[in-house]
Design a protein around this motif. Structure first.
Motif: not given
Length: 832
Positions: A659-660, A691-692, A696-697, A699, A747, A774
């Protein structure tokens, strides 16, 4: 509702028809007709007893003339004599006008006709023998004195107060829990940001103001609205010979009309419709009645999947019963005239109970249209008639005339075992959502439990008003969605596409525990939904709340989409689909009986107490027993999955990455001016955050939280996505923090907006600090597999075969020759 209770004494005038005449507290008055309380008819005549006052000595009927001794209520009862049940109906008429005063048309000879009368009013009590061999029944009559305002005699009538509907802002779950704990009359009209609430009087208004929750007025005078709606119903019925409903109905039914129409459907369609009486009578002694619709309807053990539609758990929600009975007409009419409906009826069985709570409904339907939601506004009664949970001073008197008024009783849709005892139900006897003394304490809920536990109910709809919702389990967000969530959601979305309602989990409305489908689904695996019909009132004008909502015409949300009619048909198509339930196939001799059995215990929620403490969960034992009657040779039996959803596991998804990392919100310099009218006044502070997303992440949850020093000051939080759409908010008031939560957020770029709603000391403003955190998604969990015990009994009841059966949703399992020893030792075969 709030604490608006005062003690009262009910003046009761007992009436009995005996050999000496009419006896009123020992005063003997000459009887107007025959001198005993035994009514006689030598033959049965098919007629609606309430439809007209018959001539003296009419075939199939008997009468008694009496004079009301009070301004108040009449209660006329029938009871069978010495073992001969039969089916007698009862009606009370005004002698001068011939107008019906009260009626009862249940399927046996246990009748209660109750309504309002005037002192000195001359009445005729008429009993009609509808069917059966019983030539006699016993009549009893009571009068109960009331004031004009609906309070018992001897009680000062409360001053009239204005009731209103307000929308309370509840952007966070904690706000909804705060609201539910206030003891106000909370409706089912709600969404992520607010709930409609009835304020019955100034005390309620003070309670809400003191809570710190924000609200605005939706309807300033509910009494006026109630009277206007009643007038609209009269006008509609006068100008409309027949509506577009399957029955052509133009007005809300009385309880006795429901009862009569159901048994007439059965009488006129003996191979298609079966009338039945539920296992237990109500507290007031009324029978709960329903019908079953299927080809070869009396073969209850034919193995077809079952669709169960029910209405009026809550007494004041009249459209719920209307939609249920119109569905019955839809199936009967369609079986004769519509090939697609005929096909669906041929593949399924349909159970329909229009009025689950007949005590409460009869009281609500017969009451004057006050709509002021006061203690004695019986039109707006919601609950059952259970008196035992009330304080001793409020337990006296009948349900329609008691010192607790409409507040006495239990909310049956908080009385089922599913997560009973937790958030979302009232803890005090006078709460409109009072849960009852224990799970299934009410005969009304035990009746539904009995049906669901003894039949393979694969699909269930319980009808309510109002908020335009199609709700599915769970009722509490922390329970997490069931493994069925993807298909469950898809089915709910399909139903909602027909009636125009919003499809969501029940907790999306607000936390509820002890509801119908949160027991039936988690215990049996049968899909269950709540329909919240319409968007404007508990019983709006008939033309809107029933005709338009059922048929899908304006102003209904489902206008042009099919309405609830098409939603019901889609649910029935799902019932007929083997992929939506489970199927057992095999071989068994004709005349034998197969039985599926399972007994288990399920804990309730930890049981909240009125003092704020919590007691351990209660373990509730459920027994599921269903039967199948083979016709000889190969068979197919539609059943629910053997593993109940409560233990099967919970739906989720595996994280696809970390998670981010959390970030602080950067508070701009200075403090904006106070603003109590956002967003019309845009003065606020805006803080962007990102919010990515993958790769990469990943969430699963985002929490935006802010804090400040004193709860005397008030900041509000709003979250917008990159398109400027509001996706979350928190504006509770009376706290020193706010938090908005987003689940599985897409995101992108978001904006947190802080509004300075109030500063106790503007010269020394209380500024905020905030953060975005997150969390990863929760993965799917799986529980143990459960089995049914399948037994086979021969023609004299001896068990000749027994085996365990494991079957999942959508599976077909071949159990082989279950009635032979050789078949019991063969492994079951998965067909698909």
């Amino acid at each position: 509702m709030g604490s608006r209770l005062r003690s009262a004494v009910i003046a009761r005038s007992g009436v009995a028809l005996g050999a000496a005449g009419l006896v009123v507290f020992g005063l003997t008055v000459p009887a107007a007709t025959a001198a005993d309380n035994v009514l006689r008819a030598d033959q049965a005549v098919t007629r609606a007893c309430y439809s007209s006052l018959l001539p003296r000595n009419a075939r199939g009927a008997d009468q008694r003339e009496i004079t009301s001794t009070v301004d108040g209520l009449i209660q006329a009862r029938l009871a069978p004599q010495s073992g001969a049940e039969g089916d007698w109906d009862l009606a009370v008429f005004d002698k001068a006008t011939g107008g019906v005063v009260a009626g009862s048309s249940a399927f046996r000879s246990r009748e209660l006709a109750e309504s309002f009368v005037k002192k000195g009013q001359q009445l005729v009590v008429q009993a009609c023998r509808y069917a059966g061999s019983a030539r006699t029944v016993t009549l009893g009559v009571d009068f109960l004195a009331l004031t004009k305002q609906g309070t018992p005699t001897g009680t000062a009538a409360p001053a009239a107060e204005r009731a209103e509907m307000v929308r309370v802002e509840t952007p966070e779950r904690k706000d909804k829990q705060h609201l539910l704990g206030l003891g106000l009359d909370v409706t089912e009209k709600a969404d992520a940001t607010g709930v409609d609430v009835v304020l019955a009087n100034d005390a309620d208004r003070k309670t809400l103001r003191d809570s710190g929750l924000k609200f605005n007025t939706v309807d300033p005078d509910l009494s006026r609205t109630s009277r206007d709606n009643a007038a609209k119903d009269v006008a509609y019925a006068q100008k409309t010979p027949a509506s577009a409903l399957p029955s052509g109905r133009t007005t809300y039914r009385h309880l006795y009309e429901y009862e009569y129409e159901l048994k007439e459907l059965a009488r006129k369609n003996p191979n298609l419709v079966r009338a039945f009486t539920a296992a237990e009578p109500t507290i007031e002694g009324r029978d709960v009645v329903g019908i079953e619709i299927a080809t070869d309807v009396n073969n209850l053990a034919d193995g077809k999947a079952i669709d169960f539609v029910m209405g009026v758990h809550h007494a004041r929600e009249w459209p719920a019963g209307e939609h249920a009975i119109e569905w019955a007409y839809e199936l009967v009419n369609g079986y004769r005239a519509d090939p697609s409906i005929r096909s669906l009826v041929g593949k399924t069985r349909n159970i329909i109970v229009p009025i689950v709570n007949p005590d409460g409904f009869s009281i609500s339907r017969e009451a004057e249209p006050k709509g002021d939601f006061s203690r004695f506004d019986y039109e707006m009664k919601r609950k059952t008639c259970e008196p035992a949970d009330s304080p001793p001073q409020f337990r006296t008197g009948v349900c329609m005339a008691n010192p607790g008024g409409a507040q006495r009783g239990t909310d049956p849709n908080r009385n089922y075992a599913g997560f009973w005892g937790g958030n979302g139900a009232g803890l005090n006897w006078n709460s409109e959502t009072f849960r009852g003394s224990q799970p299934f304490s009410e005969p009304e809920t035990r009746n539904i439990r009995d049906i669901v536990s003894k039949r393979q109910v694969t699909n269930l709809i319980t009808l309510h008003t109002f908020s335009g919702l199609v709700l599915r389990p769970p009722g509490v967000a922390d329970v997490r969605p069931p493994l069925d969530e993807p298909t469950f959601k898809a089915l709910g979305d399909k139903l909602a596409s027909r009636n125009g309602y919003t499809s969501e989990p029940s907790w999306g409305l607000y936390d509820t525990t002890g509801t119908t489908e949160d027991w039936s689904y988690w215990a049996t695996g049968g899909y269950g939904f709540t329909f919240e019909i319409g968007t404007v009132a508990f019983h709006p004008p008939y033309q809107d709340g029933v005709v338009a909502e059922y048929t899908g015409v304006a102003p209904a949300l489902g206008a042009g989409k099919g309405g609830n009619r098409q939603a019901f048909l889609d649910m029935l198509a799902n019932t007929a689909d083997p992929a939506a339930h489970s199927t057992l196939i095999g071989s068994a001799p004709r005349g034998y009986q197969l039985k599926l059995h399972k007994t288990f215990q399920t804990p309730t929620s930890p049981v909240l107490q009125p003092d704020g403490t919590t007691k351990p969960p209660i373990y509730v034992t459920d027994t599921l027993d269903s039967t199948f009657a083979p016709t000889g040779g190969r068979f197919a039996w539609s059943v629910n999955p053997s593993t109940r959803p409560y233990v099967a596991g919970r739906y989720g998804r595996d994280p696809q990455g970390p998670h981010q990392a959390g970030v602080d919100l950067v508070n701009p310099p200075g403090v904006p001016a106070e603003n109590t009218s956002y967003p019309s006044n845009p003065v606020a502070e805006s803080m962007p955050f990102t919010v990515k997303g993958l790769p990469e992440v990943d969430n699963g949850r985002v929490d935006v939280s802010v804090q400040w020093a004193s709860s005397n000051d008030d900041w509000d939080l709003f979250i917008f996505n990159s398109a400027g759409q509001l996706v979350g908010q928190s504006a509770s008031g009376g706290t020193n923090s706010e938090r908005a939560t987003l689940f599985d957020p897409p995101p992108g770029n978001y904006t947190a907006v802080m509004v300075d709603f109030d500063q106790a000391d503007p010269a020394h403003p209380d500024d905020w600090a905030g953060r975005v955190d997150f969390a990863s998604p929760l993965p799917t969990t799986y529980g143990p597999k459960e089995a049914y015990t399948l037994t086979c009994s021969d023609r004299i009841g001896r068990t000749v075969g027994m085996t365990d059966v494991f079957v999942d949703r959508g599976q077909t399992i071949d159990v082989g020759e279950v009635c032979s020893t050789r078949g019991n030792k063969q492994p079951h075969r998965l067909v698909n």
